[in-house]
Design an enzyme around this catalytic site. Sequence first.
Site, PDB file in Angstrom:
ATOM      1  N   MET A   1       1.727   1.970 -10.685  1.00 48.77           N
ATOM      2  CA  MET A   1       2.851   1.984  -9.743  1.00 48.77           C
ATOM      3  C   MET A   1       4.106   1.709 -10.551  1.00 48.77           C
ATOM      4  O   MET A   1       4.732   0.654 -10.442  1.00 48.77           O
ATOM      5  CB  MET A   1       2.625   0.924  -8.656  1.00 48.77           C
ATOM      6  CG  MET A   1       1.575   1.354  -7.637  1.00 48.77           C
ATOM      7  SD  MET A   1       0.846  -0.045  -6.748  1.00 48.77           S
ATOM      8  CE  MET A   1      -0.453  -0.467  -7.896  1.00 48.77           C
TER       9      MET A   1
ATOM     10  N   SER B   1     -10.300  -4.565  -6.299  1.00 44.48           N
ATOM     11  CA  SER B   1      -8.988  -4.612  -6.928  1.00 44.48           C
ATOM     12  C   SER B   1      -8.772  -5.982  -7.553  1.00 44.48           C
ATOM     13  O   SER B   1      -8.712  -6.999  -6.855  1.00 44.48           O
ATOM     14  CB  SER B   1      -7.891  -4.335  -5.903  1.00 44.48           C
ATOM     15  OG  SER B   1      -6.640  -4.632  -6.490  1.00 44.48           O
TER      16      SER B   1
ATOM     17  N   GLY C   1       2.396  -2.251  -3.492  1.00 48.86           N
ATOM     18  CA  GLY C   1       3.176  -3.387  -3.971  1.00 48.86           C
ATOM     19  C   GLY C   1       2.463  -4.727  -3.822  1.00 48.86           C
ATOM     20  O   GLY C   1       2.663  -5.616  -4.634  1.00 48.86           O
TER      21      GLY C   1
ATOM     22  N   MET D   1       2.135  -2.728 -11.771  1.00 51.81           N
ATOM     23  CA  MET D   1       3.399  -2.613 -11.008  1.00 51.81           C
ATOM     24  C   MET D   1       4.563  -3.028 -11.900  1.00 51.81           C
ATOM     25  O   MET D   1       4.463  -4.037 -12.607  1.00 51.81           O
ATOM     26  CB  MET D   1       3.358  -3.533  -9.799  1.00 51.81           C
ATOM     27  CG  MET D   1       2.158  -3.308  -8.894  1.00 51.81           C
ATOM     28  SD  MET D   1       2.172  -4.504  -7.553  1.00 51.81           S
ATOM     29  CE  MET D   1       0.639  -4.076  -6.723  1.00 51.81           C
TER      30      MET D   1
ATOM     31  N   ASP E   1      -4.267  -2.626 -10.827  1.00 51.08           N
ATOM     32  CA  ASP E   1      -2.967  -2.232 -10.281  1.00 51.08           C
ATOM     33  C   ASP E   1      -1.828  -2.658 -11.201  1.00 51.08           C
ATOM     34  O   ASP E   1      -1.571  -3.854 -11.353  1.00 51.08           O
ATOM     35  CB  ASP E   1      -2.771  -2.893  -8.915  1.00 51.08           C
ATOM     36  CG  ASP E   1      -3.698  -2.313  -7.868  1.00 51.08           C
ATOM     37  OD1 ASP E   1      -3.618  -1.105  -7.622  1.00 51.08           O
ATOM     38  OD2 ASP E   1      -4.498  -3.078  -7.302  1.00 51.08           O
TER      39      ASP E   1
ATOM     40  N   ASP F   1      -6.929   3.169  -0.745  1.00 44.26           N
ATOM     41  CA  ASP F   1      -6.454   1.917  -1.327  1.00 44.26           C
ATOM     42  C   ASP F   1      -5.473   1.207  -0.394  1.00 44.26           C
ATOM     43  O   ASP F   1      -4.391   1.717  -0.121  1.00 44.26           O
ATOM     44  CB  ASP F   1      -5.776   2.249  -2.670  1.00 44.26           C
ATOM     45  CG  ASP F   1      -5.355   1.014  -3.447  1.00 44.26           C
ATOM     46  OD1 ASP F   1      -5.698  -0.099  -3.034  1.00 44.26           O
ATOM     47  OD2 ASP F   1      -4.690   1.205  -4.483  1.00 44.26           O
ATOM     48  N   GLY F   2      -5.885   0.037   0.067  1.00 45.82           N
ATOM     49  CA  GLY F   2      -4.995  -0.818   0.859  1.00 45.82           C
ATOM     50  C   GLY F   2      -5.554  -1.141   2.231  1.00 45.82           C
ATOM     51  O   GLY F   2      -5.843  -0.238   3.016  1.00 45.82           O
ATOM     52  N   GLY F   3      -5.760  -2.409   2.495  1.00 43.20           N
ATOM     53  CA  GLY F   3      -6.202  -2.844   3.817  1.00 43.20           C
ATOM     54  C   GLY F   3      -7.616  -2.426   4.178  1.00 43.20           C
ATOM     55  O   GLY F   3      -7.958  -2.373   5.370  1.00 43.20           O
TER      56      GLY F   3
ATOM     57  N   MET G   1      -2.809   6.093  -0.498  1.00 43.36           N
ATOM     58  CA  MET G   1      -2.415   4.717  -0.177  1.00 43.36           C
ATOM     59  C   MET G   1      -2.485   4.529   1.336  1.00 43.36           C
ATOM     60  O   MET G   1      -1.883   5.293   2.090  1.00 43.36           O
ATOM     61  CB  MET G   1      -0.988   4.435  -0.642  1.00 43.36           C
ATOM     62  CG  MET G   1      -0.797   4.296  -2.150  1.00 43.36           C
ATOM     63  SD  MET G   1      -1.911   3.139  -2.971  1.00 43.36           S
ATOM     64  CE  MET G   1      -1.583   1.612  -2.105  1.00 43.36           C
TER      65      MET G   1
ATOM     66  N   GLY H   1      -3.549  -7.486   0.443  1.00 43.33           N
ATOM     67  CA  GLY H   1      -3.637  -8.205   1.714  1.00 43.33           C
ATOM     68  C   GLY H   1      -2.784  -7.667   2.849  1.00 43.33           C
ATOM     69  O   GLY H   1      -2.489  -8.404   3.792  1.00 43.33           O
TER      70      GLY H   1
ATOM     71  N   HIS I   1     -10.785  -1.750 -10.164  1.00 49.35           N
ATOM     72  CA  HIS I   1      -9.483  -1.151  -9.835  1.00 49.35           C
ATOM     73  C   HIS I   1      -8.382  -2.073 -10.367  1.00 49.35           C
ATOM     74  O   HIS I   1      -8.351  -3.271 -10.054  1.00 49.35           O
ATOM     75  CB  HIS I   1      -9.360  -0.980  -8.318  1.00 49.35           C
ATOM     76  CG  HIS I   1      -8.119  -0.263  -7.890  1.00 49.35           C
ATOM     77  ND1 HIS I   1      -8.000   1.118  -7.924  1.00 49.35           N
ATOM     78  CD2 HIS I   1      -6.936  -0.722  -7.426  1.00 49.35           C
ATOM     79  CE1 HIS I   1      -6.798   1.469  -7.493  1.00 49.35           C
ATOM     80  NE2 HIS I   1      -6.124   0.364  -7.187  1.00 49.35           N
TER      81      HIS I   1
ATOM     82  N   HIS J   1      -4.438   2.154 -11.683  1.00 47.68           N
ATOM     83  CA  HIS J   1      -3.494   2.705 -10.711  1.00 47.68           C
ATOM     84  C   HIS J   1      -2.083   2.293 -11.134  1.00 47.68           C
ATOM     85  O   HIS J   1      -1.730   1.124 -11.054  1.00 47.68           O
ATOM     86  CB  HIS J   1      -3.871   2.146  -9.327  1.00 47.68           C
ATOM     87  CG  HIS J   1      -2.905   2.437  -8.236  1.00 47.68           C
ATOM     88  ND1 HIS J   1      -2.942   1.790  -7.018  1.00 47.68           N
ATOM     89  CD2 HIS J   1      -1.865   3.313  -8.153  1.00 47.68           C
ATOM     90  CE1 HIS J   1      -1.972   2.250  -6.236  1.00 47.68           C
ATOM     91  NE2 HIS J   1      -1.295   3.166  -6.917  1.00 47.68           N
TER      92      HIS J   1
HETATM   93  C1  DX5 Z   1      -1.503  -2.258  -3.454  1.00 47.94           C
HETATM   94  C2  DX5 Z   1      -2.580  -1.994  -4.485  1.00 47.94           C
HETATM   95  C3  DX5 Z   1      -3.936  -2.229  -3.982  1.00 47.94           C
HETATM   96  C4  DX5 Z   1      -4.204  -3.627  -3.521  1.00 47.94           C
HETATM   97  C5  DX5 Z   1      -5.221  -3.539  -2.432  1.00 47.94           C
HETATM   98  O1  DX5 Z   1      -0.297  -1.818  -3.911  1.00 47.94           O
HETATM   99  O2  DX5 Z   1      -2.515  -0.650  -4.936  1.00 47.94           O
HETATM  100  O3  DX5 Z   1      -4.919  -1.804  -4.908  1.00 47.94           O
HETATM  101  O4  DX5 Z   1      -4.649  -4.485  -4.540  1.00 47.94           O
HETATM  102  O5  DX5 Z   1      -5.386  -4.788  -1.903  1.00 47.94           O
HETATM  103  P1  DX5 Z   1      -6.023  -5.024  -0.471  1.00 47.94           P
HETATM  104  O6  DX5 Z   1      -7.394  -4.473  -0.505  1.00 47.94           O
HETATM  105  O7  DX5 Z   1      -5.981  -6.526  -0.374  1.00 47.94           O
HETATM  106  O8  DX5 Z   1      -5.137  -4.332   0.544  1.00 47.94           O
HETATM  107 ZN    ZN Z   2      -4.249   0.134  -6.176  1.00 49.87          ZN
END
Ligand code: DX5
Ligand code: ZN
Length: 215
Positions: free
Chosen positions: A68, A8, A142, A37, A35, A175-177, A137, A145, A33, A66
């Site tokens: 958002m 990402s 948003g 927002m 993002d 996606d996420g963590g 997700m 990390g 990837h 992606h």
């Molecule tokens: C969060 C994004 C993710 C984010 C993931 O809203 O959609 O793509 O960048 O970041 P990590 O891998 O650090 O959780």
């Molecule tokens: Zn994402």
Amino acid sequence: MSHLVAPSMLSADFASLRRDIEMVNQSRADWFHLDVMDGVFVPNISFGFPIIKTVNKYATKTLDVHLMIVQPERYFKEFWEAGADILSIHYEASIHLHRSICAIKELGMKAGVVLNPHTSVDLLKDIVKDVDLVLLMSVNPGYGGQQFIENTYRKISRLKEMILQKQASCLIEIDGGVTLENAPKLVAAGADVLVAGNTVFSSDNPQATIESLKG
Ligand code: DX5
Ligand code: ZN
């Protein structure tokens, strides 16, 4: 098929974006990837067309975008022109999801639907055959990390069951963590694509970390 890894770029160093794009190009990563927002659908604003166009100029791999944002259908053509190969929109932001999925495909992109952590995968049973990708997700969208939400494993299994039962062919993206620790478990549960921001870009050797995420 072995699983794919999508770093990402939200966690990249934007002062050295070209360097980070080249790092991903040189690595075993499969997709970029990206993002987007809008500060309305999620409580953060990231980047838009100029950054996507810049990534597209230097990237040698698939651009996985992606969104958002609210009313994403207003911008499908612009994202296609900016270089998106895959465009994913949130279930929660789409009143006419089927129409939007068709519109994305008509422009020549792959179409994905994204579910927030609280949204049940059961809601996808009448759209799962129409999408190329389901993005689950595993944090609230948003920010990069954040801490991985464990219920995601259950959602992957349930979605996998539905895909088999409906004879659908979409990929499951998480996606996420995502970390080096949970990545193998996610793949074992049925994930096809792993997004990783913080795990890749805050490591001392991002390319080696991508290699480890590939397993
Ligand atoms: C969060 C994004 C993710 C984010 C993931 O809203 O959609 O793509 O960048 O970041 P990590 O891998 O650090 O959780
Ligand atoms: Zn994402």
